[in-house]
Design an enzyme around this catalytic site. Structure first.
Site, mmCIF file in Angstrom:
data_model
loop_
_atom_site.group_PDB
_atom_site.id
_atom_site.type_symbol
_atom_site.label_atom_id
_atom_site.label_comp_id
_atom_site.label_asym_id
_atom_site.label_seq_id
_atom_site.Cartn_x
_atom_site.Cartn_y
_atom_site.Cartn_z
ATOM 1 N N GLU A 72 48.729 45.755 56.095
ATOM 2 C CA GLU A 72 47.494 46.394 55.816
ATOM 3 C C GLU A 72 47.304 47.412 56.678
ATOM 4 O O GLU A 72 46.434 47.336 57.415
ATOM 5 C CB GLU A 72 46.419 45.555 55.483
ATOM 6 C CG GLU A 72 45.068 46.271 54.916
ATOM 7 C CD GLU A 72 43.940 45.229 55.286
ATOM 8 O OE1 GLU A 72 42.776 45.650 54.720
ATOM 9 O OE2 GLU A 72 43.723 44.168 55.927
ATOM 10 N N LYS A 126 48.939 45.893 51.358
ATOM 11 C CA LYS A 126 47.368 46.054 50.896
ATOM 12 C C LYS A 126 47.026 47.431 51.461
ATOM 13 O O LYS A 126 46.940 47.674 52.634
ATOM 14 C CB LYS A 126 46.333 44.794 51.638
ATOM 15 C CG LYS A 126 45.172 45.028 51.360
ATOM 16 C CD LYS A 126 44.213 43.770 51.662
ATOM 17 C CE LYS A 126 42.683 43.868 51.503
ATOM 18 N NZ LYS A 126 41.928 42.903 51.709
#
Length: 298
Positions: free
Chosen positions: A177, A214
């Protein structure tokens, strides 16, 4: 190897991922949004107890178990807690058919050259072993990008891939992420650089373990489409990043290979003062909207 039934669900099932992983400094803000002020607790243990109660209320709501949510990302204390007298990962998978992930980063370093790398993660191998035994499928680790600084973004990608390798060594699937801040003055430029650096890292990735990504919903629709199609990538999911639920869903609909992994946008309208009926209805409305944006593209 990661659980094959879970892997099939993550790769193929329509739906989205619920992010229930607020921790540390973000917990008081999340509780305040829910209607619990800081003077309602006097210790960190009390704070996290209240946070767990909020998460249990979400996880046991009918809307959370309607098969539109394919996975949930947990904070460590949530993973270690109980839901209806069962360990949280067991409750999610066996009771709801929801794949459990674990947030593993310990926060961010101070900003330098337009980015914030992850702080060191002491005891990570021990945590990963424990997570695996509890039935966790994968992990999530967050770093932050504010400016379109190519060497700094390259360092972010490198750190993410290094942690991913450590996670994969425990037969867990890492979610990388590297968040581009939605208020970045160079958001579109930073996203192009990030896409290129993530692609380079994927092409050089050793072994054959899968990863997930992500990412902030990009300014250029479908910017990450090629990453999503890469054979090593199980899924590309989107963070809401401070966008309202309506704005996040509108942007997500335009990105055909991304599904949601929302936190604030999922929970923003939930309040402790709501009756169970009101709470469930508001959560169901958010779940339906996020599912629609993840599955039905414009």
């Amino acid at each position: 190897m990661p659980n094959t039934t879970m892997a099939e669900q993550i790769s193929q099932k329509p739906g989205f991922i619920a992010a229930l992983d607020q921790s540390g400094g973000s917990t008081p803000k999340a509780l305040a949004q829910y209607g619990i002020s800081e003077d309602s607790y006097s210790s960190e243990d009390e704070m996290f107890k209240l946070m767990h109660e909020m998460r249990v209320r979400i996880m046991t709501a009918p809307a959370f178990k309607n098969h539109k949510i394919i996975a949930a990302i947990l904070f460590e204390k949530t993973m270690d807690g109980l839901v209806e007298n069962k360990p949280t990962p067991t409750y999610l998978w066996e009771g709801c058919g929801i794949v459990p992930f674990l947030k593993i980063d310990k926060g961010l370093e101070a900003e330098k050259d337009g980015v914030q790398l992850m702080k060191p993660i002491p005891g990570l191998d021990i945590l990963l072993e424990r997570a695996k035994k509890l039935g966790i499928y994968g992990t999530k680790e967050r770093s932050v990008i504010r400016l379109a600084n190519q060497p700094s973004i390259a360092a972010i990608a490198q750190q993410q891939y290094e942690i991913a390798a450590q996670v994969a060594a425990h037969d867990l699937v890492p979610i990388l992420e590297p968040e581009v801040l939605v208020k970045s003055p160079e958001k579109a430029k930073a996203e192009v650089i990030l896409r290129d650096e993530l692609t380079k890292g994927l092409e050089a990735l050793p072994g054959n373990y899968p990863i997930m990504l992500k990412l902030t919903i990009p300014e250029e629709a479908n910017l990450y489409a090629d990453l999503a199609k890469h054979p090593r990538v199980q899924r590309v999911v989107a963070l809401s990043g401070g966008y309202s639920l309506d704005e996040a869903c509108k942007r997500l609909k335009a990105n055909h290979t991304m599904i949601a992994s929302f936190s604030r946008a999922l929970m923003d309208d939930l309040r402790i003062s709501q009756s169970d009926q009101e709470f469930d209805a508001i959560l169901a409305k958010a779940v339906d909207k996020i599912y629609d944006a993840s599955v039905n593209k414009s």
